[in-house]
Design an enzyme around this catalytic site. Sequence first.
Site: not given
Ligand code: DX5
Ligand code: ZN
Length: 216
Positions: A8, A33, A35, A37, A66, A68, A137, A175
């Site tokens: 990620s 990946h 993320d 948001m 992903h 969110m 998640m 994740d």
């Molecule tokens: C949460 C994110 C995290 C990230 C990975 O919204 O999606 O889960 O991808 O985080 P860590 O640092 O826990 O691998």
């Molecule tokens: Zn993610």
Amino acid sequence: MKRIIAPSILAADFNHLGRDIEMINNSEAGYIHFDVMDGVFVPNISFGLPVIEHVNKIARKPLDVHLMIVNPDALIPSFVNAGASIVTVHYEACAHLHRTVQYIKKLGAKASVCLNPHTPVSVLENIITEVDMVLLMSVNPGFGGQSFIENTYKKVAQLRELIDRNKLECLIEVDGGVNYETGKNLFDNGADVLVAGSFVFSSVNPAETIRNLKNL
Ligand code: DX5
Ligand code: ZN
């Protein structure tokens, strides 16, 4: 089961993002990946289309995006045009999930549905045959570096049973809080794809950490 590692970039060094993407390109990672948001669906804002468009210019691995965000339908075409190979929407953000999944696939991307920690696997009974991947998640979405939620192992096993019972090719991605211990348990319970952010990018040798995760 497959053994795919999806670093990620939420945990990457954004002052040297090109360097970190080249590390992933040259590593045994299967996906990159992202993320995304919006500060509404989750209590944080990360990054959006410009980052994905620029990374897509140098990426040599599929972009696993992903979302969110609320109302993902409005932005799915933009993320596919930016280079997303896989688009994950949250079950909790979609009033018409079947239509959204069909929309992603019509645009030429793989369709993936994400469940928050509190959402049971059973909600997927009537959509599982339509999706290419399910993202579970293992932390509450919004931030990297959180503690792994142990109940996720049970959800992975339940999802593996649902997929195998229907004789489907659907992948299971997990994740949040992935490290060597949780990663091995996740693979043992039937996960195919591990998203890892802080564990990879905080390590001394991220490429070696990715390789080790893949070989758990
Ligand atoms: C949460 C994110 C995290 C990230 C990975 O919204 O999606 O889960 O991808 O985080 P860590 O640092 O826990 O691998
Ligand atoms: Zn993610």
